[in-house]
Structures are given as C-alpha cells and as structure tokens.
Design a protein around this motif. Sequence first.
Motif, PDB file in Angstrom:
ATOM      1  N   PHE A 153       0.866  -1.060   0.035  1.00 39.70           N
ATOM      2  CA  PHE A 153      -0.076  -0.203  -0.021  1.00 39.70           C
ATOM      3  C   PHE A 153       0.989   1.323  -0.196  1.00 39.70           C
ATOM      4  CE2 PHE A 153      -1.995  -3.074   2.987  1.00 39.70           C
ATOM      5  CZ  PHE A 153      -2.776  -3.728   2.395  1.00 39.70           C
ATOM      6  N   ASP A 154       0.563   2.162  -0.856  1.00 39.11           N
ATOM      7  CA  ASP A 154       1.485   3.464  -0.907  1.00 39.11           C
ATOM      8  C   ASP A 154       0.623   4.311  -0.033  1.00 39.11           C
ATOM      9  OD1 ASP A 154      -0.247   4.667  -2.655  1.00 39.11           O
ATOM     10  OD2 ASP A 154       0.900   4.476  -4.229  1.00 39.11           O
ATOM     11  N   ASP A 155       1.279   5.683   0.294  1.00 40.20           N
ATOM     12  CA  ASP A 155       0.584   6.520   1.194  1.00 40.20           C
ATOM     13  C   ASP A 155      -0.741   7.090   0.462  1.00 40.20           C
ATOM     14  OD1 ASP A 155       1.922   8.155  -0.461  1.00 40.20           O
ATOM     15  OD2 ASP A 155       2.176   9.675   0.950  1.00 40.20           O
ATOM     16  N   LYS A 156      -0.637   7.266  -0.659  1.00 42.97           N
ATOM     17  CA  LYS A 156      -2.031   7.744  -1.620  1.00 42.97           C
ATOM     18  C   LYS A 156      -3.050   6.567  -1.353  1.00 42.97           C
ATOM     19  CE  LYS A 156      -2.135  11.044  -4.526  1.00 42.97           C
ATOM     20  NZ  LYS A 156      -2.212  12.556  -4.073  1.00 42.97           N
ATOM     21  N   ASP A 157      -2.701   5.291  -1.538  1.00 40.83           N
ATOM     22  CA  ASP A 157      -3.919   4.426  -1.384  1.00 40.83           C
ATOM     23  C   ASP A 157      -4.549   4.597   0.222  1.00 40.83           C
ATOM     24  OD1 ASP A 157      -3.631   2.814  -3.589  1.00 40.83           O
ATOM     25  OD2 ASP A 157      -2.030   1.657  -2.768  1.00 40.83           O
ATOM     26  N   LEU A 158      -3.603   4.795   1.191  1.00 39.06           N
ATOM     27  CA  LEU A 158      -4.312   4.787   2.665  1.00 39.06           C
ATOM     28  C   LEU A 158      -4.886   5.967   2.742  1.00 39.06           C
ATOM     29  CD1 LEU A 158      -0.822   3.389   4.436  1.00 39.06           C
ATOM     30  CD2 LEU A 158      -3.154   2.224   4.043  1.00 39.06           C
ATOM     31  N   LYS A 159      -4.320   7.248   2.283  1.00 39.79           N
ATOM     32  CA  LYS A 159      -5.040   8.424   2.289  1.00 39.79           C
ATOM     33  C   LYS A 159      -6.423   8.331   1.541  1.00 39.79           C
ATOM     34  CE  LYS A 159      -0.859  10.992   3.383  1.00 39.79           C
ATOM     35  NZ  LYS A 159       0.194  11.913   3.174  1.00 39.79           N
ATOM     36  N   LEU A 160      -6.279   7.970   0.471  1.00 37.38           N
ATOM     37  CA  LEU A 160      -7.591   7.772  -0.066  1.00 37.38           C
ATOM     38  C   LEU A 160      -8.747   6.942   0.520  1.00 37.38           C
ATOM     39  CD1 LEU A 160      -9.622   8.144  -2.718  1.00 37.38           C
ATOM     40  CD2 LEU A 160      -8.469   6.246  -3.886  1.00 37.38           C
TER      41      LEU A 160
ATOM     42  N   PHE B 134      -9.920  -1.934   8.079  1.00 40.87           N
ATOM     43  CA  PHE B 134      -8.699  -1.427   7.372  1.00 40.87           C
ATOM     44  C   PHE B 134      -8.698   0.055   7.520  1.00 40.87           C
ATOM     45  CE2 PHE B 134      -6.553   0.182   3.648  1.00 40.87           C
ATOM     46  CZ  PHE B 134      -5.718  -0.759   3.305  1.00 40.87           C
ATOM     47  N   VAL B 135      -9.614   0.974   7.855  1.00 45.08           N
ATOM     48  CA  VAL B 135      -9.549   2.335   8.059  1.00 45.08           C
ATOM     49  C   VAL B 135      -8.793   2.535   9.551  1.00 45.08           C
ATOM     50  CG1 VAL B 135     -10.829   4.353   8.816  1.00 45.08           C
ATOM     51  CG2 VAL B 135     -11.485   3.253   6.772  1.00 45.08           C
ATOM     52  N   ARG B 136      -9.214   1.841  10.365  1.00 47.49           N
ATOM     53  CA  ARG B 136      -8.431   1.825  11.660  1.00 47.49           C
ATOM     54  C   ARG B 136      -6.968   1.393  11.673  1.00 47.49           C
ATOM     55  NH1 ARG B 136     -12.822  -0.702  14.020  1.00 47.49           N
ATOM     56  NH2 ARG B 136     -11.718  -2.840  14.185  1.00 47.49           N
ATOM     57  N   HIS B 137      -6.403   0.596  10.781  1.00 40.75           N
ATOM     58  CA  HIS B 137      -4.898   0.174  10.650  1.00 40.75           C
ATOM     59  C   HIS B 137      -4.601   1.507   9.660  1.00 40.75           C
ATOM     60  CE1 HIS B 137      -4.750  -3.404  12.865  1.00 40.75           C
ATOM     61  NE2 HIS B 137      -6.239  -3.530  12.497  1.00 40.75           N
ATOM     62  N   ALA B 138      -5.162   1.945   8.815  1.00 38.96           N
ATOM     63  CA  ALA B 138      -4.662   2.906   7.849  1.00 38.96           C
ATOM     64  C   ALA B 138      -4.259   4.048   8.563  1.00 38.96           C
ATOM     65  CB  ALA B 138      -5.567   3.102   6.592  1.00 38.96           C
ATOM     66  N   ARG B 139      -5.078   4.535   9.441  1.00 42.09           N
ATOM     67  CA  ARG B 139      -4.896   5.531  10.396  1.00 42.09           C
ATOM     68  C   ARG B 139      -3.532   5.493  11.065  1.00 42.09           C
ATOM     69  NH1 ARG B 139     -10.647   5.735  11.863  1.00 42.09           N
ATOM     70  NH2 ARG B 139     -11.448   7.471  10.670  1.00 42.09           N
ATOM     71  N   LYS B 140      -3.278   4.250  11.779  1.00 45.22           N
ATOM     72  CA  LYS B 140      -2.028   4.017  12.497  1.00 45.22           C
ATOM     73  C   LYS B 140      -0.936   3.955  11.576  1.00 45.22           C
ATOM     74  CE  LYS B 140      -4.664   0.965  15.744  1.00 45.22           C
ATOM     75  NZ  LYS B 140      -4.629  -0.255  16.270  1.00 45.22           N
TER      76      LYS B 140
END
Length: 92
Positions: free
Chosen positions: A4-11, A67-73
């Motif tokens: 996952f790149d940061d763009k994926d996570l931020k999206l 996934f959102v919880r982990h993406a924030r972390k």
Amino acid sequence: MFHFDDKDLKLVLAVDRCGNISEAARSVHLAVSSASARLGELESRLDVRLFERRSHGVRTTPAGEVFVRHARKMILEADTSATVVLWVLSIS
C-alpha cells in the motif's frame, strides 16, 4: 505480502470520511477515475470489499472499518518516523 502506498491509505481514509468517492478523490488530488481504479485494485488485492457503493455515495463495510483503523495507524507511524528522522538529521 500486500503493498500500500500512502496515496492508497489516504484515499481510503478520505472515502471513509467523505462518504463518496468524488469528494474523497478531490481531497487527495486524484481524478475520480484514478481514485475509483485505486480502490478497485486495492479491494482486488485484499479480496474484500472496503466500501459498499450506493447510488448516493458509499458506506464503509465492516472489513473497511478495520482497514480504516489500521490505515490511520500506518499514516501516523509514517509521519512520526519522518519527523524523527528529520530531527535526528538536524542534530547530527
């Protein structure tokens, strides 16, 4: 292993926050078609739906909520790591 790149996570975070892909795409500076494609590719790699598409926006699925919880972390950790590296470089 998933990438996952940061763009994926931020999206993903933006879609969860905004409730629609168009607004989320604008907030992370992507074309709607690119954002939609990124989400589709991410869901394909994970083999799970993160968002339920509706006629008036999207709803985060239970898997998406996890996934959102982990993406924030992950975003927080990446930002913290960058700050620490910059600090170490400044005192070296």
